[in-house]
Design a protein around this motif. Structure first.
Motif, PDB file in Angstrom:
ATOM      1  N   GLU A   1       0.907  -1.293  -0.074  1.00 12.43           N
ATOM      2  CA  GLU A   1       0.246   0.205   0.033  1.00 12.43           C
ATOM      3  C   GLU A   1       0.894   1.343   0.031  1.00 12.43           C
ATOM      4  OE1 GLU A   1      -3.352  -0.430  -0.296  1.00 12.43           O
ATOM      5  OE2 GLU A   1      -3.093  -2.315  -0.398  1.00 12.43           O
ATOM      6  N   THR A   2       2.156   0.982  -0.005  1.00  8.22           N
ATOM      7  CA  THR A   2       2.902   2.352   0.322  1.00  8.22           C
ATOM      8  C   THR A   2       3.215   3.081  -1.105  1.00  8.22           C
ATOM      9  OG1 THR A   2       4.094   1.234   2.314  1.00  8.22           O
ATOM     10  CG2 THR A   2       5.222   3.162   1.040  1.00  8.22           C
ATOM     11  N   ASN A   3       3.129   4.247  -1.169  1.00  7.51           N
ATOM     12  CA  ASN A   3       3.426   4.953  -2.333  1.00  7.51           C
ATOM     13  C   ASN A   3       4.920   5.652  -2.290  1.00  7.51           C
ATOM     14  OD1 ASN A   3       3.146   7.465  -1.188  1.00  7.51           O
ATOM     15  ND2 ASN A   3       0.864   7.467  -1.689  1.00  7.51           N
TER      16      ASN A   3
ATOM     17  N   GLY B   1       5.804   8.967  -2.182  1.00  6.59           N
ATOM     18  CA  GLY B   1       5.903   9.652  -1.161  1.00  6.59           C
ATOM     19  C   GLY B   1       6.019   9.236   0.409  1.00  6.59           C
ATOM     20  N   ASP B   2       5.617   7.970   0.565  1.00  3.44           N
ATOM     21  CA  ASP B   2       5.551   7.664   1.866  1.00  3.44           C
ATOM     22  C   ASP B   2       6.668   6.758   2.333  1.00  3.44           C
ATOM     23  OD1 ASP B   2       3.202   9.220   2.402  1.00  3.44           O
ATOM     24  OD2 ASP B   2       2.047   7.526   1.631  1.00  3.44           O
TER      25      ASP B   2
ATOM     26  N   SER C   1       8.353   7.334   5.483  1.00  2.00           N
ATOM     27  CA  SER C   1       7.501   7.322   6.641  1.00  2.00           C
ATOM     28  C   SER C   1       7.305   5.881   7.178  1.00  2.00           C
ATOM     29  CB  SER C   1       6.335   8.239   6.498  1.00  2.00           C
ATOM     30  OG  SER C   1       5.374   7.413   5.751  1.00  2.00           O
ATOM     31  N   THR C   2       7.804   4.853   6.656  1.00  2.00           N
ATOM     32  CA  THR C   2       7.787   3.567   7.124  1.00  2.00           C
ATOM     33  C   THR C   2       8.350   3.285   8.221  1.00  2.00           C
ATOM     34  OG1 THR C   2       9.426   2.795   5.567  1.00  2.00           O
ATOM     35  CG2 THR C   2       7.077   2.900   4.662  1.00  2.00           C
TER      36      THR C   2
ATOM     37  N   LYS D   1      16.722   7.035   7.414  1.00  2.00           N
ATOM     38  CA  LYS D   1      15.470   7.764   6.902  1.00  2.00           C
ATOM     39  C   LYS D   1      15.726   9.261   7.211  1.00  2.00           C
ATOM     40  CE  LYS D   1      11.835   6.531  10.048  1.00  2.00           C
ATOM     41  NZ  LYS D   1      10.482   5.904  10.043  1.00  2.00           N
TER      42      LYS D   1
END
Length: 163
Positions: free
Chosen positions: A112-114, A116-117, A120-121, A154
């Motif tokens: 589900e991660t795109n 832009g994210d 943020s994982t 990150k």
């Protein structure tokens, strides 16, 4: 049950230093890198290479150093490849920049991660494969190479974009 201890060759890059030595994580390296209770990494038989221009200090070889995890921008663990890293299923190709390095690589995230994210994982260190790393400012030792697998902190990433 005993914790598995395996020693790996390692390269760790901060904004101002490169550390080449031996790294012995407690258990699985991926879990250890992202363990919230671990705040420093011990590196043994290490070459400490100052990277900042104008450094009055040359390369040092020391039996052991402790590097604060928050200072590390990139980690390469030798003898530990993508097969052992338990990568997430979705690959996203990105170019990201830290204060010191540009990294072009495939990051591995959940379905589900795109793009832009990606940063943020969970966990401070994100695995990336098929990676190339380059220094983006003048350093005493140029950083320019490729890696099958590396880990990017990150919080060190200042901007990123899809390749």
């Amino acid at each position: 049950m005993e914790v598995q201890l395996t020693t790996y060759p390692v390269e760790m890059y901060t904004a101002s230093y490169r550390y080449d030595g031996e790294f012995t994580p407690r258990g699985n390296p991926v879990v250890f890198l992202n363990d919230q209770s671990v705040t420093t990494f011990a590196i043994r038989n290490v070459s400490v290479i100052p990277l900042m221009a104008g450094a009055r200090l040359g390369e040092m070889t020391l039996p052991e150093v402790f590097v604060p995890k928050a200072q590390i921008q990139v980690i390469l663990i030798g003898d530990f490849g993508p097969q052992e890293a338990a990568l997430r299923p979705k690959p996203i190709r990105l170019v990201c920049f830290t204060e010191t390095y540009a990294i072009r690589a495939t990051f591995h995230v959940g379905h589900e991660t795109n793009a832009g994210d990606v940063f943020s994982t969970p966990g401070p260190f994100l695995p990336a494969t098929e990676a190339a790393i380059f220094s983006i400012r003048s350093l005493t030792h140029e950083i320019n190479g490729e890696a099958e697998l590396l880990y990017v902190h990150k919080d060190a990433v200042r901007l990123f974009h899809p390749e």
